[in-house]
Design a protein around this motif. Structure first.
Motif, PDB file in Angstrom:
ATOM      1  N   TYR A  43       0.783  -1.077   0.081  1.00 40.15           N
ATOM      2  CA  TYR A  43      -0.031   0.055  -0.015  1.00 40.15           C
ATOM      3  C   TYR A  43       0.990   1.224   0.140  1.00 40.15           C
ATOM      4  O   TYR A  43       1.927   1.319   0.511  1.00 40.15           O
ATOM      5  CB  TYR A  43      -0.953  -0.016   1.086  1.00 40.15           C
ATOM      6  N   PRO A  44       0.465   2.442  -0.452  1.00 42.12           N
ATOM      7  CA  PRO A  44       1.037   3.605  -0.736  1.00 42.12           C
ATOM      8  C   PRO A  44       1.735   4.209   0.637  1.00 42.12           C
ATOM      9  O   PRO A  44       3.106   4.338   0.890  1.00 42.12           O
ATOM     10  CB  PRO A  44       0.159   4.628  -1.582  1.00 42.12           C
ATOM     11  N   LYS A  45       0.892   4.551   1.678  1.00 37.25           N
ATOM     12  CA  LYS A  45       1.491   5.170   2.712  1.00 37.25           C
ATOM     13  C   LYS A  45       0.616   5.019   3.890  1.00 37.25           C
ATOM     14  O   LYS A  45      -0.768   5.262   3.891  1.00 37.25           O
ATOM     15  CB  LYS A  45       1.459   6.634   2.553  1.00 37.25           C
ATOM     16  N   ALA A  46       1.135   4.620   4.924  1.00 36.08           N
ATOM     17  CA  ALA A  46       0.552   4.424   6.282  1.00 36.08           C
ATOM     18  C   ALA A  46      -0.444   5.768   6.669  1.00 36.08           C
ATOM     19  O   ALA A  46      -0.141   6.734   6.508  1.00 36.08           O
ATOM     20  CB  ALA A  46       1.479   3.938   7.384  1.00 36.08           C
ATOM     21  N   ASP A  47      -1.621   5.231   7.340  1.00 37.04           N
ATOM     22  CA  ASP A  47      -2.242   6.341   7.748  1.00 37.04           C
ATOM     23  C   ASP A  47      -2.984   7.515   6.744  1.00 37.04           C
ATOM     24  O   ASP A  47      -3.225   8.564   7.102  1.00 37.04           O
ATOM     25  CB  ASP A  47      -1.770   7.111   9.085  1.00 37.04           C
ATOM     26  N   THR A  48      -3.188   7.057   5.696  1.00 35.47           N
ATOM     27  CA  THR A  48      -3.680   7.948   4.570  1.00 35.47           C
ATOM     28  C   THR A  48      -4.934   7.266   4.490  1.00 35.47           C
ATOM     29  O   THR A  48      -5.218   6.095   4.470  1.00 35.47           O
ATOM     30  CB  THR A  48      -2.925   8.137   3.328  1.00 35.47           C
ATOM     31  N   PRO A  49      -5.918   7.887   3.613  1.00 35.34           N
ATOM     32  CA  PRO A  49      -7.601   7.276   3.387  1.00 35.34           C
ATOM     33  C   PRO A  49      -7.747   6.044   2.891  1.00 35.34           C
ATOM     34  O   PRO A  49      -8.287   5.373   3.504  1.00 35.34           O
ATOM     35  CB  PRO A  49      -8.169   8.322   2.773  1.00 35.34           C
ATOM     36  N   GLY A  50      -7.002   5.886   1.841  1.00 35.95           N
ATOM     37  CA  GLY A  50      -7.347   4.516   0.898  1.00 35.95           C
ATOM     38  C   GLY A  50      -6.662   3.495   1.829  1.00 35.95           C
ATOM     39  O   GLY A  50      -7.163   2.354   1.779  1.00 35.95           O
ATOM     40  N   SER A  76       4.739  -1.240   3.143  1.00 35.07           N
ATOM     41  CA  SER A  76       4.772   0.008   2.601  1.00 35.07           C
ATOM     42  C   SER A  76       6.203   0.613   2.705  1.00 35.07           C
ATOM     43  O   SER A  76       7.065  -0.125   3.323  1.00 35.07           O
ATOM     44  CB  SER A  76       3.732   1.165   3.022  1.00 35.07           C
ATOM     45  N   MET A  77       6.421   1.752   2.027  1.00 32.95           N
ATOM     46  CA  MET A  77       7.761   2.251   2.068  1.00 32.95           C
ATOM     47  C   MET A  77       7.909   3.088   3.237  1.00 32.95           C
ATOM     48  O   MET A  77       8.753   3.950   3.254  1.00 32.95           O
ATOM     49  CB  MET A  77       7.995   2.957   0.722  1.00 32.95           C
TER      50      MET A  77
END
Length: 157
Positions: A43-50, A76-77
């Motif tokens: 997933y792209p980034k922790a604690d973001t909406p999606g 995630s990165m």
């Protein structure tokens, strides 16, 4: 930086790479993946909406997923600190792997956008990739995984 690696194909081995979880533990992905069914979801980034939506969908369906023998790793990165905060904030029952250098992203052939991993999933059984989704829908991810595992289990019987 352009990425030239392609996503792992069905039948490929889980990469021989050591990952680090939110607590700093080393996780040898290839050797653990030989012991059952694993979901590696990027997933792209922790604690973001999606990403919150996706993680909570997996969390809310976690009992069903583990009842079908599926072990989950979110990747995630982000740093391990960001992963730990994300895991604790949303009470996620599965480990989150920190990949700030993009080693796992590269080994699985996950595409990157704006310095973040794309939302992609790989299901492995006994060390081999048996299914992948390169365009995951956060809201229905768990349901999709359950469907795939049911199909895999039927074809095994």
């Amino acid at each position: 930086m352009n990425q030239t690696t392609l996503p792992l194909e069905i039948g490929a081995d889980v990469p021989d790479v050591i990952a680090v979880d939110q607590d700093g533990n080393s996780i040898p992905l290839q050797s653990i993946a030989k012991k059952g069914t694993f979901l590696f979801y990027f997933y792209p980034k922790a604690d973001t909406p999606g990403c919150i939506k996706e993680a909570c969908n997996l969390r809310d369906n976690y009992k069903m997923l583990i009842d079908h023998g599926i072990k989950i790793f979110g990747i995630s990165m982000d740093t391990k600190e960001a992963q730990k905060n994300f895991k604790e904030k949303y009470h996620l029952p599965f480990p989150l792997l920190a990949d700030p250098e993009g080693k796992l992203v590269e080994k699985f052939g996950v595409t990157k956008k704006n310095g973040h991993a794309s939302r992609q999933s790989f299901l492995a059984r006994n060390g081999k990739i048996v299914w992948r989704n390169l365009k995951v829908k956060p809201e229905t991810h768990a349901q999709e995984i359950l469907e795939e595992v049911k199909k895999l289990n039927e074809s095994k019987e």
